[in-house]
Design an enzyme around this catalytic site. Structure first.
Site, short mmCIF file in Angstrom:
data_model
loop_
_atom_site.label_atom_id
_atom_site.label_comp_id
_atom_site.label_asym_id
_atom_site.label_seq_id
_atom_site.Cartn_x
_atom_site.Cartn_y
_atom_site.Cartn_z
N ASP A 1 36.89 14.99 64.95
CA ASP A 1 37.65 13.81 64.56
C ASP A 1 38.62 13.34 65.65
O ASP A 1 39.45 14.11 66.15
CB ASP A 1 38.45 14.15 63.30
CG ASP A 1 38.96 12.95 62.56
OD1 ASP A 1 39.35 11.97 63.22
OD2 ASP A 1 38.96 12.97 61.32
N SER B 1 38.35 7.77 63.14
CA SER B 1 38.03 8.43 61.87
C SER B 1 37.61 7.39 60.83
O SER B 1 36.67 6.64 61.08
CB SER B 1 39.22 9.27 61.41
OG SER B 1 38.83 10.19 60.42
#
Length: 322
Positions: free
Chosen positions: A210, A90
């Site tokens: 993600d 991320s």
């Protein structure tokens, strides 16, 4: 010379010998341990990469909080800590990839002062927000690819100065997908593509979101890259400062709760953990990027001596190898 004059001269000589100034702002005296550590650290950093253990860096997820990694990297750079592999998830993948591409931390700080939601998504205008709340289609994070091309061009993993990997999740299978080859920008976009906030990234017959969902702190990933010693830079969630006030905020909080559990498990597998507690900062509050980076500087500096000693103990046979 009088006895008093002799004492004065001796006092000044003592000051000079121990390296102190009699004036305000005196230079602190190093302890024997610090002198020995500095000497051994100099020897360690002079060892060729191929003749010492490999040091890897795992950068956690955390949204804007993850910009603390920039502060950590600045301190490690200034101290001469060698980084041989980097794995990020991320925001950790954004920071890690740009650093691995060769961007200095000064450039990363500059980016933090100008980063806006427009550089991530074209959809967070009034109509985009309406669609986000009531329509079937989520906003796209497509602009992040353009942002990366502006910073480092059309770079591939194979072109990076430091080996780097990042993780995403395939929402169709629940599998972790680790990127270590091919175009860099699309992989990083997938790694920070927050589920429930942005639509999945369609890439290589997968629907990607993600990587924080499956690999919040990629310690095992960087070990698989060949790291013998792993430094983990962690930005844990802050549950106390803020209460979710929207659907998106509640979705992000759910992800943070899961992330907190993954941090605890992964951190136990690292050799050294730097915990950056960035308080009162939401996942997408881009105006607080610089604040998060400053937390990283503070925490890395606070633990730098301890980190150096731990690395030296780990690499002791190589430091004094004939």
């Amino acid at each position: 010379m009088t006895a008093r004059g002799c004492r004065t001269v001796c006092g000044w000589l003592a000051v000079l010998l121990i390296g102190l100034s009699p004036y305000a702002g005196a230079i602190p005296v190093q302890t024997d341990d610090q002198i020995l550590r500095d000497f051994m650290w100099g020897r360690f950093t002079s060892i060729p990469k191929e003749d010492r253990p490999q040091i890897g860096l795992a950068l956690s997820a955390g949204g804007v909080r993850g910009f603390a990694h920039v502060g950590v990297l600045e301190v490690l750079d200034n101290a001469g800590v060698p980084i041989d592999q980097v794995a990020g998830t991320s925001m950790g993948s954004v920071v890690g990839s740009l650093y691995a591409a060769g961007l200095p931390t000064e450039k990363l700080w500059e980016i933090s002062r100008h980063m806006t939601m427009d550089q991530i998504t074209p959809d967070f205008n009034v109509m985009g927000l309406f669609r986000f709340l009531f329509a079937q289609k989520l906003p796209s994070s497509a602009n992040l690819v353009n942002f990366f091309h502006e910073q480092i061009g059309d770079m591939r993993f194979e072109d990076l100065k430091i080996p780097f990997t990042c993780s995403a999740m395939d929402v169709k299978t629940g599998e972790r997908v680790v990127f270590n080859s091919g175009p860099l920008a699309i992989a990083v976009r997938a790694s920070m593509n927050i589920p429930g906030v942005f639509e999945p990234v369609q890439y290589r017959h997968r629907a990607l979101v993600d990587g924080a969902v499956v690999d919040y702190l990629p310690v095992e990933t960087v070990r698989l890259m060949g790291a013998d010693y792993v430094i983990a830079s962690v930005t844990p969630p802050d549950f106390a400062s803020t209460t979710p006030q929207s659907v998106a905020a509640y979705l992000l909080r759910v992800g943070d709760v899961r992330g907190a559990a993954m941090i605890e498990e992964a951190a136990q597998k690292a050799n050294f953990v730097i915990t950056n507690r960035v308080l009162d900062t939401g996942t997408l509050e881009l105006d607080k990027l610089h604040k998060a980076g400053e937390v990283g500087i503070r925490e890395a500096n606070r633990h730098l001596g301890e980190l150096q000693e731990d690395i030296l103990l780990f690499t002791l046979p190589y430091v004094f190898k004939p």
